[in-house]
Scaffold this motif. Structure first.
Motif, PDB file in Angstrom:
ATOM      1  N   SER A 136       1.260  -3.024   4.497  1.00 38.15           N
ATOM      2  CA  SER A 136       2.042  -1.722   4.229  1.00 38.15           C
ATOM      3  C   SER A 136       3.676  -2.148   3.813  1.00 38.15           C
ATOM      4  CB  SER A 136       2.060  -0.903   5.383  1.00 38.15           C
ATOM      5  OG  SER A 136       2.747  -1.707   6.601  1.00 38.15           O
ATOM      6  N   CYS A 139      -5.215  -4.677   3.089  1.00 38.30           N
ATOM      7  CA  CYS A 139      -4.080  -4.118   2.307  1.00 38.30           C
ATOM      8  C   CYS A 139      -2.493  -4.432   3.335  1.00 38.30           C
ATOM      9  CB  CYS A 139      -3.890  -2.672   2.201  1.00 38.30           C
ATOM     10  SG  CYS A 139      -5.578  -2.381   0.780  1.00 38.30           S
ATOM     11  N   SER A 144      -0.043   3.499   7.305  1.00 40.28           N
ATOM     12  CA  SER A 144      -0.854   2.498   7.975  1.00 40.28           C
ATOM     13  C   SER A 144      -2.382   3.134   7.910  1.00 40.28           C
ATOM     14  CB  SER A 144      -0.242   2.567   9.518  1.00 40.28           C
ATOM     15  OG  SER A 144      -0.284   3.906   9.960  1.00 40.28           O
ATOM     16  N   HIS A 159      -7.225   0.695   5.730  1.00 37.56           N
ATOM     17  CA  HIS A 159      -7.208  -0.211   4.320  1.00 37.56           C
ATOM     18  C   HIS A 159      -7.353  -1.442   4.442  1.00 37.56           C
ATOM     19  CE1 HIS A 159      -5.818   4.018   3.080  1.00 37.56           C
ATOM     20  NE2 HIS A 159      -4.945   3.790   4.047  1.00 37.56           N
ATOM     21  N   THR A 160      -8.457  -1.965   4.662  1.00 42.88           N
ATOM     22  CA  THR A 160      -8.763  -3.429   4.834  1.00 42.88           C
ATOM     23  C   THR A 160      -8.327  -4.183   3.746  1.00 42.88           C
ATOM     24  OG1 THR A 160     -10.783  -2.698   6.051  1.00 42.88           O
ATOM     25  CG2 THR A 160     -10.656  -5.049   5.314  1.00 42.88           C
ATOM     26  N   GLN A 218      -7.815  -4.144  -9.861  1.00 38.73           N
ATOM     27  CA  GLN A 218      -8.085  -3.423  -8.742  1.00 38.73           C
ATOM     28  C   GLN A 218      -8.020  -1.974  -8.963  1.00 38.73           C
ATOM     29  OE1 GLN A 218      -8.361  -5.455  -6.123  1.00 38.73           O
ATOM     30  NE2 GLN A 218      -7.548  -7.299  -7.101  1.00 38.73           N
ATOM     31  N   LYS A 232       2.918   3.517  -4.229  1.00 39.24           N
ATOM     32  CA  LYS A 232       3.383   2.129  -3.740  1.00 39.24           C
ATOM     33  C   LYS A 232       4.951   2.071  -3.636  1.00 39.24           C
ATOM     34  CE  LYS A 232      -0.912  -0.118  -5.114  1.00 39.24           C
ATOM     35  NZ  LYS A 232      -1.216  -0.874  -4.130  1.00 39.24           N
ATOM     36  N   GLU A 238      -5.871   0.121 -10.271  1.00 38.17           N
ATOM     37  CA  GLU A 238      -4.586   0.795  -9.760  1.00 38.17           C
ATOM     38  C   GLU A 238      -4.066   1.632 -10.901  1.00 38.17           C
ATOM     39  OE1 GLU A 238      -1.690  -1.963  -8.243  1.00 38.17           O
ATOM     40  OE2 GLU A 238      -2.959  -2.512  -6.599  1.00 38.17           O
ATOM     41  N   ASP A 293      -1.020   5.708  -8.084  1.00 36.24           N
ATOM     42  CA  ASP A 293      -1.372   4.523  -7.075  1.00 36.24           C
ATOM     43  C   ASP A 293       0.082   3.861  -7.102  1.00 36.24           C
ATOM     44  OD1 ASP A 293      -3.901   5.118  -6.341  1.00 36.24           O
ATOM     45  OD2 ASP A 293      -4.797   3.719  -7.685  1.00 36.24           O
ATOM     46  N   HIS A 341       0.773  -1.282  -0.006  1.00 38.13           N
ATOM     47  CA  HIS A 341       0.075   0.043   0.048  1.00 38.13           C
ATOM     48  C   HIS A 341       0.780   1.250   0.141  1.00 38.13           C
ATOM     49  CE1 HIS A 341      -3.306   2.869   1.028  1.00 38.13           C
ATOM     50  NE2 HIS A 341      -3.915   1.751   0.413  1.00 38.13           N
TER      51      HIS A 341
END
Ligand code: PGA
Length: 251
Positions: A77, A75, A69, A72-73, A100, A110, A102, A106, A65
């Protein structure tokens, strides 16, 4: 390119604890072919166990992600990947860009999050069949790269790029070596434009239906600094010959 070729496996949504012996076998072969850097990008559920089972092998995630933190269910980090012992991650695989949704922005976030945590990040780019057929492959992929590249200080030192034509993934179809060479040369120009001299050192991997039968030919192409391998990375029987093929082209 400077340094070793990088051969990374991408297990996608495959693999449970029952497959750890394959990870161990791949790790043994990787140690025996140390002129190549080998890595496996595994499902998140296997990372910790794979790192323990194969401490010498570079184990990576398949996504990260962009935020450190938060809410972000589902996902993961960059710090969580580091906590598992991962050394790298993919970002912007076409299956995630498509399924997804992205965006390039995004993917850049990342990649920057991964680099901030000290992870190597493999930023994936690639054109659709229709873009290739329309003669827009290089323009499409270079634009995607420009908009996806991390802008962090020192980014080039932790970056690799994977050129993966979408139509070549899992299909058995592979671009001609001429088309791979032309795309990698165009990507190299963009990397140098973005990072100056450091852009020369970023490894550019080819991905899409790499197999033991075509790996030697692909690794011989100028500016192919390694491979990102899906289906053929799931077993040592298929993946080890690809690692071995990279040895002959090791520089
Ligand atoms: P494939 O997948 O080797 O099975 O074509 C490559 C990838 O998606 O990374």
């Amino acid at each position: 390119m400077s340094g070793k070729k990088l051969v990374a496996g991408n297990w996608k949504m495959n693999g449970t604890g029952a497959d750890l012996p394959e990870v161990e076998a791949i790790a043994r072969a990787a140690a025996a072919h140390s002129s190549v850097e080998s890595a496996l990008c595994l499902p998140a559920t296997l990372l910790d166990r794979a790192v323990r089972a194969a401490p010498g092998l570079a184990i990576g995630g398949q996504d990260v992600h962009g935020a450190p933190s938060g809410a972000h269910t589902g996902c993961i980090s960059a710090a969580m990947l580091v906590d598992c012992g991962a050394r790298l991650t993919l970002a912007g695989h076409s299956e995630r860009r498509e399924a997804q949704h992205e965006s390039d922005a995004d993917v850049r976030a990342k990649a920057e999050a991964a680099i901030a945590a000290g992870l190597v990040v493999i930023v994936c780019v690639g054109e659709s069949a229709s873009a290739r057929d329309a003669g827009h492959a290089v323009a499409t992929v270079t634009a995607q790269l420009d908009a996806s590249l991390p802008r962090s200080d020192g980014a080039a030192g932790l970056l690799a790029v994977a050129y993966e034509p979408i139509w070549a993934i899992g299909t058995g179809k592979v671009p001609s070596v001429g088309d791979i060479g032309a795309m990698h040369a165009a990507l190299r120009q963009r990397l140098v434009a973005a990072y100056g001299e450091a852009g020369e050192t970023v490894r550019i991997l080819y991905g899409g239906s790499v197999k033991p039968s075509n790996a030697v030919e692909i690794f011989a192409v100028a500016e192919v600094d390694g491979a990102l391998v899906g289906g053929a990375s799931l077993t040592a029987a298929d993946f080890v010959p690809i690692i071995a093929a990279a040895v002959s082209g090791a520089g």
